[in-house]
Design a protein around this motif. Structure first.
Motif, short mmCIF file in Angstrom:
data_model
loop_
_atom_site.label_atom_id
_atom_site.label_comp_id
_atom_site.label_asym_id
_atom_site.label_seq_id
_atom_site.Cartn_x
_atom_site.Cartn_y
_atom_site.Cartn_z
N TYR A 196 0.81 -1.21 0.00
CA TYR A 196 0.00 0.00 0.00
C TYR A 196 0.85 1.27 0.00
CZ TYR A 196 -4.59 -2.12 0.21
OH TYR A 196 -5.74 -2.79 -0.12
N SER A 201 -2.96 3.05 -6.37
CA SER A 201 -4.26 2.57 -5.90
C SER A 201 -5.01 1.79 -6.97
CB SER A 201 -5.12 3.75 -5.43
OG SER A 201 -5.32 4.68 -6.49
N ASP A 204 -4.91 -3.37 -8.82
CA ASP A 204 -5.69 -4.41 -8.15
C ASP A 204 -5.01 -5.76 -8.17
OD1 ASP A 204 -7.71 -2.65 -7.51
OD2 ASP A 204 -8.96 -3.15 -9.24
N ARG A 207 -2.92 -5.47 -4.91
CA ARG A 207 -3.61 -4.92 -3.75
C ARG A 207 -4.83 -5.74 -3.33
NH1 ARG A 207 -3.78 1.35 -2.61
NH2 ARG A 207 -1.58 1.88 -2.84
N LYS A 208 -5.60 -6.18 -4.30
CA LYS A 208 -6.83 -6.88 -3.96
C LYS A 208 -6.59 -8.18 -3.21
CE LYS A 208 -11.44 -7.60 -5.72
NZ LYS A 208 -12.36 -7.40 -6.85
N ALA A 211 -5.94 -7.24 0.49
CA ALA A 211 -7.16 -6.88 1.22
C ALA A 211 -8.01 -8.12 1.48
CB ALA A 211 -7.95 -5.83 0.44
N GLN A 238 -6.98 3.51 3.04
CA GLN A 238 -7.49 2.74 1.90
C GLN A 238 -7.45 1.24 2.19
OE1 GLN A 238 -8.81 4.15 -0.97
NE2 GLN A 238 -9.52 2.05 -1.33
N ASP A 242 -10.67 -1.10 2.06
CA ASP A 242 -10.71 -2.26 1.17
C ASP A 242 -11.08 -3.53 1.93
OD1 ASP A 242 -10.01 -0.63 -0.91
OD2 ASP A 242 -7.90 -1.22 -0.95
N SER A 245 -14.77 -3.32 3.05
CA SER A 245 -15.68 -3.51 1.91
C SER A 245 -15.86 -4.98 1.58
CB SER A 245 -15.14 -2.76 0.69
OG SER A 245 -15.13 -1.37 0.90
#
Length: 278
Positions: A196, A201, A204, A207-208, A211, A238, A242, A245
């Motif tokens: 991060y 950002s 994905d 990062r995904k 998360a 963030q 993430d 969410s």
């Protein structure tokens, strides 16, 4: 009292549905996980690969000064291999004569070394092995479980360097190795902080999964690294958003599934109001 330390297997299946591309699995082929490089599939189709190899070795030597101050280290490589990277090709365009030297004061020496090893061999250590599709070859210099994040960060740094150098195949290879590391909650937080803090950002791809990893295991992991987890959420809002969410998405799916299984009278649902005594 905190629960006993939990070892996080790299092969554990996540509970949260993730739209994480599996391109790295399909792109990495061969007994050792080679995915190309300068002597990959395209060159193998040529009539004389040995001649191609010699052409690379006949190119001028390039000096790469990696790091700064007392930590600076001079590396050398053949220009034809280095300039497979669009970044280096542009930097060396004005070095047709004289010493070909580039300064990389902010780059990781290990990551640059992995890049050069990949350019010469089509892989970098530790390699993927056919005998263990979910693992990497043994490295006696590191513990079997990454409890600091050092092993995760090794491949994460190769990933970000490959992005900078414009090397998508190397980027894919590094990402595939990240998911083969067995780690602890503390190691995963160190890795999440790097991701991060050093990727856009919009990325994905890397990062995904981070998360989603925490979304599926946060109820356990936070007991192993609660302070680190809290600090991570405060440092990178963030990341917290993430994770939350994904947790809420999964909760909504479970709630919708229960509603589908439970017959309801009428077509609407009203919120229960508290009774008021007069």
């Amino acid at each position: 009292m905190a629960e006993p330390e939990v070892e996080i297997s790299a092969s554990a299946e996540p509970d949260v549905e993730m739209a994480v591309a599996g391109a790295e699995e399909e792109a990495v082929d061969g007994e050792n996980g080679d995915i190309g490089g300068p002597f990959g599939e395209d060159d193998a189709e040529r009539s004389n690969p040995q001649t191609v190899f010699l052409e690379y070795l006949r190119s001028p030597i390039v000096e790469l000064m990696v790091g700064s101050g007392d930590e600076a280290t001079l590396l050398t490589a053949h220009q034809a291999l280095v300039t497979q990277s669009p970044y280096f090709a542009e930097k060396l365009a004005d070095h047709s004569e004289g010493t070909r030297r580039l300064d990389l004061p902010k780059e990781s020496l290990d990551a640059v070394g992995c890049f050069l090893q990949y350019q010469y061999t089509g892989e970098y250590f530790p390699r993927r092995v056919a005998s263990n599709p979910d693992g990497l070859e043994a490295d006696p210099s590191v513990p079997p479980v990454d409890d600091t994040g050092a092993q995760l960060l090794k491949h994460a740094r190769v990933y970000t360097l490959a992005e900078k150098l414009g090397m998508p195949e190397l980027k894919t290879l590094a990402h595939s190795k990240i998911h083969r590391i067995n780690s602890t909650a503390v190691g995963e937080i160190a890795y999440a902080r790097y991701v991060y803090g050093n990727t856009p950002s919009t990325d994905d791809t890397i990062r995904k999964p981070v998360a989603a990893f925490w979304a599926t295991r946060s109820h356990v992991l936070r007991h192993e690294a609660e302070q680190e987890f809290r600090q991570m959420c405060l440092e990178f809002p963030q990341f917290g958003f993430d994770v939350l969410s994904l947790v809420l998405d999964q909760r909504e799916k479970r709630s919708a599934a229960r509603d589908d299984e439970t017959p309801m009278k009428g077509s609407s649902r009203k919120r229960m109001r508290p009774s008021v005594q007069i």
